[in-house]
Design an enzyme around this catalytic site. Structure first.
Site, PDB file in Angstrom:
ATOM      1  N   SER A  40      43.449  29.492  30.591  1.00 43.79           N
ATOM      2  CA  SER A  40      43.409  30.643  31.434  1.00 43.79           C
ATOM      3  C   SER A  40      44.118  31.632  30.967  1.00 43.79           C
ATOM      4  O   SER A  40      45.702  31.720  30.934  1.00 43.79           O
ATOM      5  CB  SER A  40      43.634  30.235  32.950  1.00 43.79           C
ATOM      6  OG  SER A  40      43.960  31.671  33.902  1.00 43.79           O
ATOM      7  N   ASP A  91      40.322  35.466  34.398  1.00 46.02           N
ATOM      8  CA  ASP A  91      40.187  35.669  35.872  1.00 46.02           C
ATOM      9  C   ASP A  91      40.057  37.207  36.373  1.00 46.02           C
ATOM     10  O   ASP A  91      40.986  37.707  36.038  1.00 46.02           O
ATOM     11  CB  ASP A  91      41.464  34.617  36.576  1.00 46.02           C
ATOM     12  CG  ASP A  91      41.396  33.383  36.439  1.00 46.02           C
ATOM     13  OD1 ASP A  91      42.536  32.938  36.084  1.00 46.02           O
ATOM     14  OD2 ASP A  91      40.369  32.940  36.457  1.00 46.02           O
ATOM     15  N   HIS A 141      35.787  34.254  35.294  1.00 46.55           N
ATOM     16  CA  HIS A 141      35.816  33.770  36.663  1.00 46.55           C
ATOM     17  C   HIS A 141      35.913  34.890  37.748  1.00 46.55           C
ATOM     18  O   HIS A 141      36.926  35.527  37.636  1.00 46.55           O
ATOM     19  CB  HIS A 141      37.115  32.843  36.788  1.00 46.55           C
ATOM     20  CG  HIS A 141      37.332  32.363  37.910  1.00 46.55           C
ATOM     21  ND1 HIS A 141      38.695  31.566  38.352  1.00 46.55           N
ATOM     22  CD2 HIS A 141      36.602  32.086  39.311  1.00 46.55           C
ATOM     23  CE1 HIS A 141      38.586  31.041  39.667  1.00 46.55           C
ATOM     24  NE2 HIS A 141      37.385  31.518  40.084  1.00 46.55           N
ATOM     25  N   PHE A 163      46.633  33.538  42.008  1.00 50.36           N
ATOM     26  CA  PHE A 163      47.842  33.500  41.084  1.00 50.36           C
ATOM     27  C   PHE A 163      47.696  32.377  40.222  1.00 50.36           C
ATOM     28  O   PHE A 163      47.230  31.288  40.723  1.00 50.36           O
ATOM     29  CB  PHE A 163      49.228  33.517  42.033  1.00 50.36           C
ATOM     30  CG  PHE A 163      48.991  34.868  42.967  1.00 50.36           C
ATOM     31  CD1 PHE A 163      48.796  34.775  44.042  1.00 50.36           C
ATOM     32  CD2 PHE A 163      49.681  35.980  42.460  1.00 50.36           C
ATOM     33  CE1 PHE A 163      48.394  36.133  45.036  1.00 50.36           C
ATOM     34  CE2 PHE A 163      49.556  37.165  43.167  1.00 50.36           C
ATOM     35  CZ  PHE A 163      49.079  37.092  44.447  1.00 50.36           C
ATOM     36  N   GLY A 164      48.328  32.333  38.976  1.00 48.45           N
ATOM     37  CA  GLY A 164      48.844  31.278  38.161  1.00 48.45           C
ATOM     38  C   GLY A 164      49.872  30.721  38.561  1.00 48.45           C
ATOM     39  O   GLY A 164      50.835  31.054  39.525  1.00 48.45           O
ATOM     40  N   ASP A 171      40.157  23.859  38.351  1.00 49.29           N
ATOM     41  CA  ASP A 171      41.070  25.133  37.953  1.00 49.29           C
ATOM     42  C   ASP A 171      42.380  25.296  38.818  1.00 49.29           C
ATOM     43  O   ASP A 171      42.148  25.562  40.004  1.00 49.29           O
ATOM     44  CB  ASP A 171      40.316  26.542  38.091  1.00 49.29           C
ATOM     45  CG  ASP A 171      41.089  27.484  37.667  1.00 49.29           C
ATOM     46  OD1 ASP A 171      40.473  28.718  37.983  1.00 49.29           O
ATOM     47  OD2 ASP A 171      42.023  27.487  37.408  1.00 49.29           O
ATOM     48  N   GLY A 195      46.684  24.595  38.698  1.00 44.73           N
ATOM     49  CA  GLY A 195      47.645  23.392  38.616  1.00 44.73           C
ATOM     50  C   GLY A 195      47.681  22.268  37.737  1.00 44.73           C
ATOM     51  O   GLY A 195      48.175  21.321  37.829  1.00 44.73           O
ATOM     52  N   GLY A 233      46.423  27.485  32.692  1.00 47.80           N
ATOM     53  CA  GLY A 233      46.880  28.887  32.490  1.00 47.80           C
ATOM     54  C   GLY A 233      48.538  28.386  31.997  1.00 47.80           C
ATOM     55  O   GLY A 233      49.035  28.415  31.007  1.00 47.80           O
ATOM     56  N   SER A 234      49.313  28.143  33.155  1.00 47.95           N
ATOM     57  CA  SER A 234      50.931  27.826  32.830  1.00 47.95           C
ATOM     58  C   SER A 234      51.056  26.896  32.030  1.00 47.95           C
ATOM     59  O   SER A 234      52.311  26.985  31.113  1.00 47.95           O
ATOM     60  CB  SER A 234      51.568  27.734  34.426  1.00 47.95           C
ATOM     61  OG  SER A 234      50.891  28.619  35.282  1.00 47.95           O
TER      62      SER A 234
HETATM   63  C1  DX5 Z   1      43.962  31.167  40.501  1.00 44.15           C
HETATM   64  C2  DX5 Z   1      43.467  30.947  38.873  1.00 44.15           C
HETATM   65  C3  DX5 Z   1      44.646  29.905  38.435  1.00 44.15           C
HETATM   66  C4  DX5 Z   1      44.623  29.923  36.787  1.00 44.15           C
HETATM   67  C5  DX5 Z   1      45.272  28.828  36.146  1.00 44.15           C
HETATM   68  O1  DX5 Z   1      43.168  32.131  40.929  1.00 44.15           O
HETATM   69  O2  DX5 Z   1      42.192  30.848  38.640  1.00 44.15           O
HETATM   70  O3  DX5 Z   1      44.041  28.892  38.793  1.00 44.15           O
HETATM   71  O4  DX5 Z   1      43.366  30.146  36.216  1.00 44.15           O
HETATM   72  O5  DX5 Z   1      46.425  28.989  36.586  1.00 44.15           O
HETATM   73  P1  DX5 Z   1      47.702  27.644  36.358  1.00 44.15           P
HETATM   74  O6  DX5 Z   1      47.125  26.727  35.334  1.00 44.15           O
HETATM   75  O7  DX5 Z   1      48.827  28.389  36.116  1.00 44.15           O
HETATM   76  O8  DX5 Z   1      47.487  26.893  37.738  1.00 44.15           O
END
Ligand code: DX5
Length: 221
Positions: free
Chosen positions: A7, A34, A65, A142-143, A174, A176, A196-197
């Site tokens: 992501s 996103d 997304h 948010f990530g 998707d 965490g 993502g993170s």
């Molecule tokens: C939330 C995003 C996140 C992102 C993934 O709206 O969709 O879930 O893609 O971020 P992480 O992997 O950091 O949770």
């Protein structure tokens, strides 16, 4: 085969193109972009222009997304920008069945995403027009949020529901996803992990972080 998508929400926006190329070179199976409008979710991110820019530098699957109200307004814009697959949120579509039919009619894959608070029954009537289902394991926007472990049971129930119907629809997860939660999600029935993170914001390089994620799901039977 488990696909892992990066992501770009967690990438370094100053060098977004380089980070996309880095992920592609590391062997990512797709990029998830996103799109947020500050209304459906309390954050604002990218538009078709960014998708178009990334399309020019990577060949890998681009998953869009849409976390926006009335996503129907922008389907064609994102297709023109280079989307391979578009995810709409069930919660943002008044006529979800028609929206998914419309996306498939435009010859790209149609995905439907549901938030942690949305029951699986919301998907029952649209499975014939869905190429992939995405379960949010964080509340969108948010990530870097914490994985909601209570969604694991929902992933398993979705897998059962699809198997009962003879549906081979892949399940994406998707939010965490990291080296601790990835295997849990896969064991529950996920076949696509969106991270993502754990790919962009962890200590190692993108390649090292992706390798760690792949290693963490190796034990999957
Ligand atoms: C939330 C995003 C996140 C992102 C993934 O709206 O969709 O879930 O893609 O971020 P992480 O992997 O950091 O949770």
């Amino acid at each position: 085969m488990i696909d892992i998508e990066a992501s770009v929400l967690s990438a370094d926006f100053v060098r977004l193109g380089e980070q996309a190329i880095e992920a592609e070179k590391a062997g990512i199976d797709g990029l998830q972009i996103d799109i947020m409008d500050g209304q459906f979710v309390p954050n604002i991110t990218f538009g078709p222009g960014i998708v178009n820019a990334l399309r020019k530098v990577v060949k890998v699957t681009l998953d869009i997304h849409l976390m926006i109200v009335d996503p129907e307004r922008f389907i064609q814009d994102f297709i023109d920008a280079g989307a391979d697959r578009i995810f709409v949120h069930q919660e943002s579509c008044i006529h979800l069945h028609r929206t998914l039919q419309d996306i498939q009619g435009r010859k790209i894959e149609a995905g439907v995403t549901i938030n942690p608070g949305t029951p699986l029954t919301a998907l029952e009537e649209v499975l014939d027009h869905t190429d992939i289902i995405q379960i949010m394991t964080v509340n969108p926007g948010f990530g870097g949020q914490k994985f909601i472990y209570g969604q694991l049971n929902k992933i398993s129930r979705l897998r059962e529901m699809l198997e009962k119907r003879g549906c081979k629809i892949p399940i994406a997860v998707d939010g965490g996803i990291d080296t601790k939660t990835a295997l849990l999600a896969v064991n529950a029935g996920a076949t696509v992990l969106v991270a993502g993170s754990s790919i962009y914001n962890s200590k190692g390089s993108v390649a090292e972080n992706l390798a760690k994620l792949r290693e963490s799901i190796k034990q999957h039977p």
